[in-house]
Design a protein around this motif. Structure first.
Motif, PDB file in Angstrom:
ATOM      1  N   MET A 176       5.001  23.078   5.919  1.00  0.00           N
ATOM      2  CA  MET A 176       5.625  21.807   5.526  1.00  0.00           C
ATOM      3  C   MET A 176       4.728  21.214   4.299  1.00  0.00           C
ATOM      4  SD  MET A 176       6.825  20.020   9.118  1.00  0.00           S
ATOM      5  CE  MET A 176       7.530  21.041  10.321  1.00  0.00           C
ATOM      6  N   ALA A 177       5.624  20.781   3.445  1.00  0.00           N
ATOM      7  CA  ALA A 177       4.909  20.102   2.251  1.00  0.00           C
ATOM      8  C   ALA A 177       5.788  19.279   1.391  1.00  0.00           C
ATOM      9  CB  ALA A 177       4.262  21.258   1.394  1.00  0.00           C
ATOM     10  N   GLY A 178       5.227  17.810   0.950  1.00  0.00           N
ATOM     11  CA  GLY A 178       6.066  17.122   0.116  1.00  0.00           C
ATOM     12  C   GLY A 178       6.195  17.749  -1.444  1.00  0.00           C
ATOM     13  N   GLN A 179       6.832  17.244  -2.037  1.00  0.00           N
ATOM     14  CA  GLN A 179       7.356  17.654  -3.361  1.00  0.00           C
ATOM     15  C   GLN A 179       5.897  17.257  -4.455  1.00  0.00           C
ATOM     16  OE1 GLN A 179      11.096  16.085  -4.257  1.00  0.00           O
ATOM     17  NE2 GLN A 179      12.131  18.058  -4.166  1.00  0.00           N
ATOM     18  N   SER A 180       5.025  16.438  -3.992  1.00  0.00           N
ATOM     19  CA  SER A 180       3.907  16.289  -4.398  1.00  0.00           C
ATOM     20  C   SER A 180       2.802  17.247  -4.534  1.00  0.00           C
ATOM     21  CB  SER A 180       3.319  14.776  -4.201  1.00  0.00           C
ATOM     22  OG  SER A 180       2.979  15.022  -2.592  1.00  0.00           O
ATOM     23  N   VAL A 181       3.309  18.510  -3.879  1.00  0.00           N
ATOM     24  CA  VAL A 181       2.394  19.689  -3.727  1.00  0.00           C
ATOM     25  C   VAL A 181       2.297  20.156  -5.000  1.00  0.00           C
ATOM     26  CG1 VAL A 181       4.198  21.415  -3.317  1.00  0.00           C
ATOM     27  CG2 VAL A 181       2.185  21.651  -2.334  1.00  0.00           C
ATOM     28  N   GLY A 182       2.915  19.981  -5.769  1.00  0.00           N
ATOM     29  CA  GLY A 182       2.850  20.720  -7.489  1.00  0.00           C
ATOM     30  C   GLY A 182       1.383  19.991  -7.982  1.00  0.00           C
ATOM     31  N   ALA A 203       9.042  23.432  -2.818  1.00  0.00           N
ATOM     32  CA  ALA A 203       8.866  22.500  -1.309  1.00  0.00           C
ATOM     33  C   ALA A 203      10.463  22.178  -1.292  1.00  0.00           C
ATOM     34  CB  ALA A 203       8.281  21.215  -1.621  1.00  0.00           C
ATOM     35  N   ILE A 204      11.112  22.961  -0.448  1.00  0.00           N
ATOM     36  CA  ILE A 204      12.479  22.711  -0.433  1.00  0.00           C
ATOM     37  C   ILE A 204      13.101  22.161   0.950  1.00  0.00           C
ATOM     38  CG2 ILE A 204      13.116  24.548  -2.041  1.00  0.00           C
ATOM     39  CD1 ILE A 204      13.809  26.329   0.388  1.00  0.00           C
ATOM     40  N   GLY A 234       0.773  -1.264  -0.042  1.00  0.00           N
ATOM     41  CA  GLY A 234      -0.054   0.165   0.124  1.00  0.00           C
ATOM     42  C   GLY A 234       0.845   1.357   0.021  1.00  0.00           C
ATOM     43  N   ALA A 235       0.274   2.255   0.156  1.00  0.00           N
ATOM     44  CA  ALA A 235       0.730   3.741   0.136  1.00  0.00           C
ATOM     45  C   ALA A 235       0.434   4.611   1.056  1.00  0.00           C
ATOM     46  CB  ALA A 235       0.710   4.345  -1.386  1.00  0.00           C
ATOM     47  N   GLN A 236       1.173   5.633   1.416  1.00  0.00           N
ATOM     48  CA  GLN A 236       0.873   6.559   2.429  1.00  0.00           C
ATOM     49  C   GLN A 236       0.878   8.042   1.859  1.00  0.00           C
ATOM     50  OE1 GLN A 236       2.188   6.724   6.809  1.00  0.00           O
ATOM     51  NE2 GLN A 236       3.437   8.494   5.713  1.00  0.00           N
ATOM     52  N   LEU A 237      -0.063   8.758   2.002  1.00  0.00           N
ATOM     53  CA  LEU A 237       0.094  10.284   1.438  1.00  0.00           C
ATOM     54  C   LEU A 237      -0.300  11.090   2.397  1.00  0.00           C
ATOM     55  CD1 LEU A 237      -0.722   8.145  -1.042  1.00  0.00           C
ATOM     56  CD2 LEU A 237      -1.540  10.139  -2.301  1.00  0.00           C
ATOM     57  N   GLY A 238       0.239  12.433   2.514  1.00  0.00           N
ATOM     58  CA  GLY A 238       0.019  13.432   3.254  1.00  0.00           C
ATOM     59  C   GLY A 238      -0.427  14.457   2.545  1.00  0.00           C
ATOM     60  N   THR A 239       0.561  15.232   1.826  1.00  0.00           N
ATOM     61  CA  THR A 239       0.201  16.441   1.088  1.00  0.00           C
ATOM     62  C   THR A 239      -1.259  16.531   0.302  1.00  0.00           C
ATOM     63  OG1 THR A 239       2.711  16.637   0.940  1.00  0.00           O
ATOM     64  CG2 THR A 239       1.339  17.943  -0.733  1.00  0.00           C
ATOM     65  N   ARG A 240      -1.369  15.443  -0.320  1.00  0.00           N
ATOM     66  CA  ARG A 240      -2.574  15.490  -1.050  1.00  0.00           C
ATOM     67  C   ARG A 240      -3.855  15.777  -0.319  1.00  0.00           C
ATOM     68  NH1 ARG A 240      -3.965  13.518  -6.209  1.00  0.00           N
ATOM     69  NH2 ARG A 240      -5.812  14.533  -5.707  1.00  0.00           N
ATOM     70  N   ARG A 258      11.386  19.488   5.298  1.00  0.00           N
ATOM     71  CA  ARG A 258      10.916  19.922   3.878  1.00  0.00           C
ATOM     72  C   ARG A 258       9.428  20.815   3.838  1.00  0.00           C
ATOM     73  NH1 ARG A 258      12.671  18.833  -0.859  1.00  0.00           N
ATOM     74  NH2 ARG A 258      13.387  16.758  -0.464  1.00  0.00           N
ATOM     75  N   ALA A 259       9.734  21.995   3.487  1.00  0.00           N
ATOM     76  CA  ALA A 259       8.533  23.073   3.646  1.00  0.00           C
ATOM     77  C   ALA A 259       8.571  23.790   2.252  1.00  0.00           C
ATOM     78  CB  ALA A 259       8.565  23.909   4.712  1.00  0.00           C
TER      79      ALA A 259
END
Length: 336
Positions: free
Chosen positions: A305-311, A231-232, A200-206, A247-248
Motif C-alpha cells: 500500500m502506497a500513495g501517489q507521492s511515492v515518487g 501506485a494504482i 495542517g497536513a497528514q502524510l503517510g507514504t513519506r 491504492r498499492a
C-alpha cells in the motif's frame, strides 16, 4: 531556513499546532503494521504528531503499544481506531484508561455512542470526512477536528482528489481545524493548503522509508524504486462483485487479483459458485497480504500500500530529516 517563511508558517498552522500540542502541524498517517511505537515516537520527537494505527489490535495489544510509545516519547501522539472494529468500545476504554489525548476515528461514520465515550474522558476527537455535508454533520456531532483525504492516498481510498476536496471543504468548514491528506510529499504542498485555510497536513507514504520505521527492507526499497504511476487503485471487474478501492504498488499480487475476479465472475455465470461465495473469495484474496509485505518483505504477492507521492520518496533517512525538509520547503515557498 528563512526566518520570514518560518514566521509565516508558524502563523498559518498555529490553529493546528495548538490543537495537536506539537511544534509542527504535520500528522503521521496511521498505517497498519507501519505506524507503531518506533515511527510514532520518532514523528512526535521530531516535532510532528505521530498516530498509532490500531488496525486489528485487540485491547491488550493496544494498551501495550500506547505504553511502549510513551516510553519512547514525552511528546503528544494520537491513536487511530477503525469504527468497524468489533471491539471498538473496549479500545476506546483503553484510550481513556491510558490518558490518550487525541483519538482518530476512521473507516466509516462513527456512532453517537462512540463519540460520546471519547469525549467523556476529555480526548480530542478527529474524524475523516469525504464531503462538506458530512464534515459539518461530524462537527455538529462532536468532532473536534476534521481530516480530508483524497484518492491519491495509499490504502483504502475514496473517489475524489485531495485538491477538489480541499476546495469543497476548506471554505465552508471553519468551526474546527481541518487537516489535509492524500498525495502530499513536499512542503510547498503543505503550505499551499495552509494558505487555503487548512490547519495542517497528514502524510503517510513519506514516513514509510524513515530509518525508525520497522517496515521490511524490501518494502522500503519498493517505495524508493516506485514512481507515482506505480501506485494504482485496485480494479473492480464486475459491478455484481464490488471491490473497495485500495491504492498499492502494482505487482504480481495486483495482477493475480484481477485474474481471480475474472475467474470468479466466470464461475458465477456458469452456476458453479453463488454470488455470496464469490464475493467472499474476492474479499479474502488480500487476507494477510499487507502483513506479508510490511513484516515479511513479500513485495511480489503482498499488498504494498502506497500513495501517489511515492515518487517523491528517494532514500531512507531519519524521521527528523524528513520533517526538517518538509518544513524547509514550506518556509522557502512562503518566503518568496
Amino acid at each position: 531556513m528563512s526566518e520570514q517563511g518560518l514566521a509565516r508558517l508558524d502563523a498559518l498552522w498555529k490553529r493546528g499546532t495548538d490543537f495537536l500540542g506539537s511544534k509542527y502541524a504535520i500528522l503521521g498517517g496511521a498505517m497498519t503494521w507501519v505506524s507503531e511505537r518506533h515511527l510514532v515516537a520518532a514523528i512526535s520527537n521530531a516535532g510532528g504528531f505521530g498516530v498509532i494505527a490500531c488496525g486489528g489490535m485487540g485491547p491488550d495489544l493496544l494498551a501495550a503499544e500506547i505504553d511502549a510509545t510513551r516510553a519512547l516519547t514525552d511528546k503528544p501522539f494520537g491513536v487511530n481506531l477503525i469504527t468497524l472494529h468489533p471491539e471498538l468500545d473496549a479500545l476506546i476504554d483503553v484510550c481513556g484508561a491510558h490518558g490518550v489525548s487525541h483519538v482518530v476515528l476512521a473507516g466509516g461514520l462513527p456512532s453517537g455512542a462512540a463519540i460520546a465515550k471519547i469525549k467523556s474522558f476529555g480526548a480530542k476527537l478527529m474524524c475523516f470526512a469525504p464531503t462538506a455535508t458530512l464534515a459539518k454533520k461530524l462537527v455538529r456531532s462532536g468532532a473536534d477536528a476534521i481530516i480530508i483525504e483524497g484518492m491519491e492516498a495509499g490504502g483504502h481510498i475514496g473517489p475524489v482528489s485531495t485538491s477538489v476536496l480541499a476546495q469543497e471543504i476548506l471554505p465552508v468548514v471553519r468551526d474546527v481545524p481541518v487537516f489535509v491528506a492524500g498525495g502530499i510529499g513536499r512542503g510547498e504542498a503543505i503550505a499551499s493548503y495552509l494558505e487555503m485555510g487548512a490547519s495542517g497536513a497528514q502524510l503517510g507514504t513519506r514516513f514509510v522509508v524513515a530509518e525508525e520505521c520497522i517496515a521490511h527492507e524490501n518494502f522500503k526499497k519498493a517505495f524508493i524504486r516506485a514512481n507515482a504511476r506505480d501506485a494504482i487503485a485496485s480494479v473492480q471487474i464486475d459491478k455484481r462483485f464490488p471491490v473497495i478501492p485500495v491504492r498499492a504498488l502494482r505487482n504480481e499480487g495486483t495482477e493475480k487479483f484481477m485474474e481471480t475476479q475474472q475467474v470468479i465472475v466466470t464461475r458465477f455465470q456458469n452456476g458453479e459458485v453463488s454470488q455470496e461465495e464469490g464475493q467472499m473469495q474476492i474479499e479474502h484474496f488480500w487476507g494477510g497480504a499487507l502483513r506479508r509485505a510490511v513484516v515479511d518483505g513479500d513485495v511480489e504477492t503482498g499488498s504494498v500500500m502506497a500513495g501517489q507521492s511515492v515518487g517523491m520518496v528517494k532514500k531512507i533517512e531519519p524521521t527528523a530529516m524528513i520533517i526538517d525538509e518538509l518544513v524547509g520547503q514550506a518556509c522557502t515557498y512562503l518566503a518568496d
